[in-house]
Design a protein around this motif. Structure first.
Motif, PDB file in Angstrom:
ATOM      1  N   PHE A 101      -4.618  -2.094   0.447  1.00  0.00           N
ATOM      2  CA  PHE A 101      -3.517  -1.869   0.597  1.00  0.00           C
ATOM      3  C   PHE A 101      -2.668  -1.007  -0.267  1.00  0.00           C
ATOM      4  CE2 PHE A 101      -4.424  -5.559   3.074  1.00  0.00           C
ATOM      5  CZ  PHE A 101      -4.089  -4.964   4.518  1.00  0.00           C
ATOM      6  N   ILE A 102      -3.606  -0.602  -1.418  1.00  0.00           N
ATOM      7  CA  ILE A 102      -2.479  -0.182  -2.697  1.00  0.00           C
ATOM      8  C   ILE A 102      -2.832   1.028  -2.567  1.00  0.00           C
ATOM      9  CG2 ILE A 102      -2.103   0.385  -5.048  1.00  0.00           C
ATOM     10  CD1 ILE A 102      -3.095  -2.122  -5.795  1.00  0.00           C
ATOM     11  N   GLY A 103      -2.027   1.898  -1.355  1.00  0.00           N
ATOM     12  CA  GLY A 103      -1.345   3.322  -2.103  1.00  0.00           C
ATOM     13  C   GLY A 103      -2.839   4.148  -1.148  1.00  0.00           C
ATOM     14  N   HIS A 104      -2.987   5.023  -1.484  1.00  0.00           N
ATOM     15  CA  HIS A 104      -3.741   5.526  -1.307  1.00  0.00           C
ATOM     16  C   HIS A 104      -5.137   6.331  -2.510  1.00  0.00           C
ATOM     17  CE1 HIS A 104      -1.935   6.416   1.961  1.00  0.00           C
ATOM     18  NE2 HIS A 104      -0.401   7.537   0.860  1.00  0.00           N
ATOM     19  N   PHE A 105      -6.461   6.044  -1.969  1.00  0.00           N
ATOM     20  CA  PHE A 105      -7.300   6.906  -2.830  1.00  0.00           C
ATOM     21  C   PHE A 105      -7.184   6.989  -3.906  1.00  0.00           C
ATOM     22  CE2 PHE A 105     -11.519   8.591  -4.469  1.00  0.00           C
ATOM     23  CZ  PHE A 105     -11.611   6.999  -4.721  1.00  0.00           C
ATOM     24  N   GLN A 106      -6.158   7.901  -3.982  1.00  0.00           N
ATOM     25  CA  GLN A 106      -6.000   8.380  -5.648  1.00  0.00           C
ATOM     26  C   GLN A 106      -5.354   7.813  -6.145  1.00  0.00           C
ATOM     27  OE1 GLN A 106      -5.824   9.940  -2.795  1.00  0.00           O
ATOM     28  NE2 GLN A 106      -7.294  12.143  -1.911  1.00  0.00           N
ATOM     29  N   ILE A 107      -4.105   7.345  -5.991  1.00  0.00           N
ATOM     30  CA  ILE A 107      -3.665   6.477  -6.526  1.00  0.00           C
ATOM     31  C   ILE A 107      -4.706   5.358  -6.927  1.00  0.00           C
ATOM     32  CG2 ILE A 107      -1.438   5.227  -6.719  1.00  0.00           C
ATOM     33  CD1 ILE A 107      -0.560   6.109  -4.549  1.00  0.00           C
TER      34      ILE A 107
END
Length: 292
Positions: A101-107
């Motif tokens: 659920f945290i941001g996107h994969f890059q984040i």
């Protein structure tokens, strides 16, 4: 915009890092993944004369089972590492389930466990997970090490119990054993956005199928993540299948005194969403505890 000028420091170990934090005082800020801090610096919502980079501190990275009852996760461990970890998935399933659920994969590839906890955003997932599981946070300063229970770590919007010269070094997550169920639910306008409201549930049943442990966390519904402790206490000893999930959601969110109201939703709207998230998470956690 560009950040205000700052002096960059790259300590070789944690002791050097806390020495710098003590020497430079409130003009210094530790930075790990930088996924929250860098945008705030770039927009000049925050400004520090010194940044203490933690990337060289290998001692703050890793996921280790310590004894039979605890998993330690270094503060500089990335969220992507947690997401890939079999140890985290089996020993601390709520943490593993919260991570996507945290941001996107890059984040998640740069964002860290400690960064999320120390930033203490009220709508973030990891503070709610730590609070729900009764995690303990390790802090280091020139005065030595101390352990801070998650219930005392979050002190307000973007503020924690860490002193200016303290560095979060790791988190100890207790391993829940027995017939347990864990679930997280959140609602956001877009995938990757901070949640408008969310809920975490962890519960355990005894041999008779009655609850002997229950924790309900709420996030996005106040200055910090909170536990619905009155609701939890009322559920202990009950048969979870007989409980009304909507009623649990309603009681868990009633009486919240500082629900935010902004362009993303009014306080009553967020409260209703929060109640629905509790009900959904409750059903999933009960299903897992009773049926695996």
């Amino acid at each position: 915009m560009k950040p205000a000028p700052f002096t960059y420091h790259a300590p070789a170990d944690a002791d050097e890092a806390v020495g710098l934090l003590a020497e430079l005082g409130d003009e210094a800020k530790a930075i790990a993944g930088g996924q929250s801090l860098v945008p705030m610096l770039a927009l000049r919502l925050a400004s520090f004369g010194h940044l203490v980079d933690l990337r060289r501190l290998d001692e703050l990275r890793g996921i280790e089972r310590r004894g039979d009852d605890t998993v330690w996760i270094g503060a500089a461990t990335t969220q992507a590492t947690v997401q890939r970890s079999d140890e985290a998935r089996t020993a601390v399933p709520l943490l593993a389930r919260a991570t996507p659920f945290i941001g996107h994969f890059q984040i998640r590839s740069r964002g860290t466990v400690g960064g999320s906890l120390a930033h203490a955003d009220s709508a973030a997932e990891y503070p709610a997970v730590a609070l729900t599981l009764d995690a303990e946070l390790e802090a280091l300063s020139p005065r030595g090490r101390r352990t801070i229970p998650a219930a005392r770590f979050l002190t307000g919007m973007w503020s924690t119990a860490l002193a200016d010269d303290e560095l979060l070094t790791g988190v100890n997550f207790p391993i829940w054993k027995g017939r347990c169920g864990f679930a997280i639910e959140e609602f956001a306008r877009r995938s990757g956005d901070f949640a408008i409201a969310g809920a975490t549930v962890a519960l355990r049943t005894d041999d008779d199928g009655r609850l002997d442990r229950c924790a309900i966390g709420l996030f996005g519904l106040g200055p910090t993540a909170v536990r619905a402790r009155d609701t939890e206490a009322a559920l202990i000893g009950s048969a979870p299948l007989e409980a009304d999930a909507e009623e649990i959601g309603r009681t868990a969110t009633e009486g919240l005194g500082s629900v935010p109201s902004d362009l993303h939703g009014s306080a009553p709207y967020r409260t209703r969403v929060g109640a629905a998230m509790v009900a959904r998470a409750w059903r999933r956690a009960v299903q897992e505890a009773l049926h695996g």
